[in-house]
Structure formats: C-alpha cells, structure tokens
Design a protein around this motif. Structure first.
Motif, mmCIF file in Angstrom:
data_model
loop_
_atom_site.group_PDB
_atom_site.id
_atom_site.type_symbol
_atom_site.label_atom_id
_atom_site.label_comp_id
_atom_site.label_asym_id
_atom_site.label_seq_id
_atom_site.Cartn_x
_atom_site.Cartn_y
_atom_site.Cartn_z
ATOM 1 N N UNK A 1 -18.485 0.826 -23.115
ATOM 2 C CA UNK A 1 -17.704 1.907 -22.796
ATOM 3 C C UNK A 1 -17.859 2.496 -21.348
ATOM 4 N N UNK A 2 -19.003 2.490 -20.916
ATOM 5 C CA UNK A 2 -19.258 3.234 -19.510
ATOM 6 C C UNK A 2 -18.911 2.232 -18.481
ATOM 7 N N UNK A 3 -18.867 1.023 -18.876
ATOM 8 C CA UNK A 3 -18.375 -0.024 -17.873
ATOM 9 C C UNK A 3 -16.584 0.426 -17.593
ATOM 10 N N UNK A 4 -16.162 0.579 -18.836
ATOM 11 C CA UNK A 4 -14.577 0.876 -18.707
ATOM 12 C C UNK A 4 -14.429 2.206 -18.158
ATOM 13 N N UNK A 5 -15.189 3.105 -18.492
ATOM 14 C CA UNK A 5 -15.093 4.653 -17.869
ATOM 15 C C UNK A 5 -15.339 4.724 -16.554
ATOM 16 N N UNK A 6 -16.059 3.618 -15.813
ATOM 17 C CA UNK A 6 -16.272 3.690 -14.401
ATOM 18 C C UNK A 6 -15.086 3.145 -13.927
ATOM 19 N N UNK A 7 -14.713 1.781 -14.271
ATOM 20 C CA UNK A 7 -13.149 1.419 -13.586
ATOM 21 C C UNK A 7 -12.031 2.504 -13.779
ATOM 22 N N UNK A 8 -12.123 3.127 -14.876
ATOM 23 C CA UNK A 8 -11.097 4.220 -15.352
ATOM 24 C C UNK A 8 -11.166 5.319 -14.046
ATOM 25 N N UNK A 9 -12.470 5.620 -13.455
ATOM 26 C CA UNK A 9 -12.878 6.547 -12.706
ATOM 27 C C UNK A 9 -11.990 6.389 -11.394
ATOM 28 N N UNK A 10 -11.874 4.974 -11.166
ATOM 29 C CA UNK A 10 -11.185 4.599 -9.842
ATOM 30 C C UNK A 10 -9.702 4.752 -9.860
ATOM 31 N N UNK A 11 -9.213 4.769 -10.929
ATOM 32 C CA UNK A 11 -7.867 4.762 -11.066
ATOM 33 C C UNK A 11 -7.075 6.183 -11.217
ATOM 34 N N UNK A 12 -6.219 6.607 -10.630
ATOM 35 C CA UNK A 12 -5.645 8.078 -10.753
ATOM 36 C C UNK A 12 -4.906 8.371 -11.788
ATOM 37 N N UNK A 13 -4.543 7.091 -12.423
ATOM 38 C CA UNK A 13 -3.534 7.054 -13.508
ATOM 39 C C UNK A 13 -3.964 7.371 -14.799
ATOM 40 N N UNK A 14 -5.083 7.352 -15.198
ATOM 41 C CA UNK A 14 -5.760 7.746 -16.332
ATOM 42 C C UNK A 14 -5.836 9.028 -16.544
ATOM 43 N N UNK A 15 -5.291 9.772 -17.747
ATOM 44 C CA UNK A 15 -5.188 11.214 -17.947
ATOM 45 C C UNK A 15 -6.461 11.632 -18.821
ATOM 46 N N UNK A 16 -6.895 10.623 -19.777
ATOM 47 C CA UNK A 16 -7.882 11.145 -20.632
ATOM 48 C C UNK A 16 -8.236 9.974 -21.573
ATOM 49 N N UNK A 17 -9.695 10.166 -22.128
ATOM 50 C CA UNK A 17 -10.166 9.255 -23.029
ATOM 51 C C UNK A 17 -10.587 9.695 -23.904
ATOM 52 N N UNK A 18 -11.226 8.950 -25.095
ATOM 53 C CA UNK A 18 -11.592 9.529 -26.407
ATOM 54 C C UNK A 18 -11.572 8.084 -27.255
ATOM 55 N N UNK A 19 -11.993 8.497 -28.375
ATOM 56 C CA UNK A 19 -12.245 7.433 -29.576
ATOM 57 C C UNK A 19 -11.202 7.772 -30.781
ATOM 58 N N UNK A 20 -10.888 6.881 -31.375
ATOM 59 C CA UNK A 20 -9.948 7.164 -32.433
ATOM 60 C C UNK A 20 -10.509 6.485 -33.901
ATOM 61 N N UNK A 21 -10.733 7.470 -34.717
ATOM 62 C CA UNK A 21 -11.045 7.255 -35.914
ATOM 63 C C UNK A 21 -10.402 7.838 -37.258
ATOM 64 N N UNK A 22 -10.031 7.446 -38.299
ATOM 65 C CA UNK A 22 -9.438 8.180 -39.185
ATOM 66 C C UNK A 22 -10.404 8.253 -40.567
#
Length: 475
Positions: free
Chosen positions: A376-397
């Motif tokens: 999760x944090x490896x992906x969040x690190x890469x997301x922090x370099x991209x201006x296009x990512x508006x939000x993050x979260x998890x999905x569970x029903x």
C-alpha cells in the motif's frame, strides 16, 4: 536585507552526509566516505545479494522522485509545504532547493534559531525567494507572518516549508494560508529509490495495464520480501544490522512521542501512548478499531480517539479512508489503519525476519498484514509523484467483498489494488476486483492483484495478477 543567522547547528548540518537534495545512505560493508575537492562523492546504489538475506552492501545515494515535481510547482504556487514523517529526507530536499536558489535554510529544530524566529517572525519571512523554513510547526505564528507577506507579494515560489506534523493539526494553520499553500507528502524511500530504479508502475497501469504481464518470471523470494518489509524505507535505518535497526526504530518512536506529540498537546496519560501505538500497530492493514485498542491499554474510547489522532498527526500511523460509500449502500464506512512504514510496523510488533519466516498460522497471518502495508505504501509513494491522483481509500462491503487500495484520478477513473501473501492467486481472491469492475464499468481502469509468486497473467478483462516486485522492477 538582513542576513539570516548561521548557527553552529546549521554548520553541522552542512557537514552531514547530504548532497544537493539527494539522500545519502551508507550500507553495511561500505568503504569509508571520501571527499573530492571538498565535496563528498557517492556511487549510484546497486543491490547485491549476500546469502539469503540479500543485504544491501554499498554506499549509495538516493534521488528522490518528488524533487522534479517540487521544482515545477515552484513556478506555480506561492507556498509549498513538504510534510511527512521525521527522518525521511525533507530537510535534504529543502537544502537542495535552497542551494539551487542561493538562499539559506531557517532550521527550527535548532533552539537558538527557533527562539529568534519566534521573537520576530516577520523578519525571517521577508528574505529572498524562496524562503526555506525547516520544521515550521515549531513556530506556528510563522504562518500568519507568511500570510501577511503574501498579501504584499503573492508571486509563485515565495516559500518552501517542511513539517513533521500534519498541517491541519496546528492551531491556526487551517485558516492562515487557505488557497495559497500546496501540500505534498514526503514518504520514506520507495524500493525503486533505494535500488536506483525509476519506477513507473502507475504510469504503466494508466497507459496499458496489460504491459505489466510478461513472460519473465520474478526472482524475488519470500525471504527477499521479508528482508525488504523489515528494513522499511527510513534512510537512517537502512543498511544497519537487525539489532542496530531495532534500536534506531525504538529511539525514533520514543523521540516522536516525547517531542512531537507533546508539542502538539499536553498528554495526561503519557505512559499510555507507547502502549496504544503498539496495539494500533497490531491492527495494521486491518479495519481500525480504536475502542478495542483503547480498552486494552486502559483508556476511554474518547481519549483513545484523541491519542490516535495525535499519532496520526505526527505520521506514525495512517488512516486509509473507506472509499465508495455512495457507490453501494452496503459499503462499510470504517477506515483501515496502516503504520507509515513496514519496517517500523515490524519493530512495533517485535516481528524480525526469523519470526516472519516461520510457516505457522500466526506468522503467515502477520506476514500477510505487513506485506499489505508494504505494498500500500509503495503505491502511495508512487501516487504522490503523480498530479492526477485525487484520492485514495479502501473498499469493503458488509458481506465481505473488499479491495485493499483504491486510487481515484481527477477524471473519475479508478485503479484497484489487491494484495495476497500467497504464491498463487485463486479466482476467489479476485472477487473484490471483479465486483468493483462490474460496479464501475468504463471508469475502472484496471485491477491489479499482487502476490509473492513468480508469474504474471491476466485472468479476466482488466484484471491482472503480478508479482509484488513488479512495483519497482522493469516489466
């Protein structure tokens, strides 16, 4: 213009192993550092294997991927705030910016400098642009002084400030620079930054996720993943022996709790903070249950909530919000908790490599949780370099369908991530990704299921199964 004071602390900082915005990391077995023409020189990091532990053994320097983005934003934003955990390289990055513009850094970790700034904030924010201030949270009144300065001159690139406390946690921060401050999170080093590899996992997903699937098998073993998980990404922890690393993590937590948390709030039950943090660490990669953690250490639910928020404010833990509450009425609203670094999480849980390598049920479950936090944090690190990512979260029903990480782009498109600790992924393991794809339709870019096996394949439309190391190795 009055010159900024140069303190002994500032002079000492310049002599540290830091060069032009690059975080230097010395690894086990490396030769002594040598100076050339009064400037320290370092070879590029490479990764060598040594027995089954694959210990990093060379001197290396780490080019932070966030640096070019900061440089670009200096031409657009009047104030840039680099925030994140202590000891991840924010000061190094700030010093590179200051050196490139011929200005000094105002270091508020230095008590003498802090006192001078507190006595006359306006003086210290009126220097040549960009005014670079390190650990600004020590003097919150600086934000009002910056606001007053911007009222006179709001050109882009006026200020770059760093902080190890969440901006919203500061007393007057929420109102002082509304609309004028751009916040960027600086995380611990990514696996690609450590290895000197230019990661482009998210870029590939956006361009053509099927390119993640190749015929080349992964050579990373479970023991390799354990080594990476327990090492984490803090530069000063990397390359140490296991004993020395554990000591560093223990000191890091102690200083964070005694200094940073106490600075934010007067804690009546100080002795409960380390215990609460340890209990919360036991929930990493799981739904957050503050009431249970608070009860285990003798705190009321309200006090537990307040203390948990403080731990979050100083970047020891991260609350991953529930996503998609409007997508389905049966989606849960409870956030997931992650410790900010897998190495730190491992230490808080007293899980060294030898314990994680066991194949009993408890060790396998713990490895699964730590692997998810790691990914999760490896992906969040890469997301922090991209201006296009508006939000993050998890999905569970409520009926158990889940996706470990959801990334929402500015245009509404969605990338979904699932993490499996096994070497094989079954059809059942993909139920969450498939359900989210069917719900979203064309807005679903791709679902990626990471696993610890060797092979990559695409079992269904826009669903891809790949080894974890695809995050930092070329496809």
């Amino acid at each position: 213009m009055p010159s900024q004071p140069t303190t002994p602390h500032l002079r000492r900082i310049r002599r540290r192993i830091r060069v032009r915005g690059i975080t230097a990391v010395r690894f086990l077995g490396s030769p002594p550092l040598r100076a050339s023409n009064s400037r320290r020189c370092y070879p590029q990091i490479t990764e060598l294997s040594e027995h089954s532990k694959r210990v990093w053994t060379v001197v290396g320097l780490v080019e932070r991927r966030i640096r070019p983005l900061v440089s670009d934003l200096l031409a657009e934003e009047p104030v840039i705030a680099l925030q994140g955990p202590r000891a991840v390289g924010k000061t190094t990055l700030l010093r590179h910016i200051a050196d490139a513009h011929g200005v000094q850094v105002v270091d508020l970790d230095d008590l003498a400098t802090r006192g001078a700034v507190a006595g006359d904030p306006a003086l210290f924010v009126s220097g040549s642009a960009p005014v670079c201030i390190d650990e600004y949270q020590h003097v919150p009144d600086l934000l009002d002084a910056i606001k007053a300065e911007l009222n006179r001159d709001a050109r882009p690139g006026r200020f770059v400030i760093t902080g190890s406390t969440r901006h919203d946690a500061l007393p007057a921060a929420a109102q002082s620079l509304t609309g004028r401050l751009h916040r960027m999170t600086v995380y611990p080093l990514s696996q690609g930054e450590i290895a000197g590899v230019h990661e482009h996992f998210l870029d590939m997903v956006l361009e053509d996720a099927s390119a993640l699937v190749t015929a080349t098998p992964s050579s990373t073993t479970r023991d390799d993943y354990i080594t990476r998980i327990t090492a984490g990404g803090f530069p000063m922890a990397l390359g140490r022996s296991e004993t020395a690393r554990n000591r560093w993590f223990d000191n890091y937590v102690t200083l964070s709790l005694l200094r940073d948390v106490q600075e934010l709030s007067r804690i009546r039950q100080k002795e409960s903070l380390p215990k609460l943090l340890a209990r919360l660490a036991g929930q990493t990669a799981q739904l957050l249950n503050i009431r249970a953690a608070a009860e285990q250490v003798g705190l009321t639910p309200d006090t537990g909530e307040n203390y948990t928020r403080l731990l979050e404010d100083v970047y020891l833990i991260h609350r991953l919000p529930a996503w998609g509450k409007t997508l389905r009425a049966r989606a849960v609203a409870t956030p997931k908790l992650h410790v900010v670094d897998s190495g730190l999480a491992s230490r808080l849980l007293r899980l060294g490599p030898s314990k994680l390598a066991r194949h009993d049920a408890t060790s396998l479950q713990q490895f699964g949780h730590l692997l998810e936090t790691f990914v999760v944090f490896e992906v969040l690190k890469q997301a922090s370099w991209l201006a296009a990512v508006a939000g993050t979260g998890h999905w569970r029903t409520h009926d158990g369908i889940e996706v470990d990480l959801v990334l929402e782009l500015d245009d509404g498109r969605i990338i979904a991530i699932e993490v499996k600790a096994s070497t094989k992924v079954t059809g059942k393991d993909l139920n969450g990704l498939k359900a989210l794809r069917d719900e979203l339709g064309d807005a679903f870019v791709a679902g990626v299921a990471f696993h610890t096996g060797q092979r990559s394949y695409s079992p269904e439309d826009r669903i891809h199964v790949v080894p974890v190391d695809r995050l930092w190795t070329p496809a």
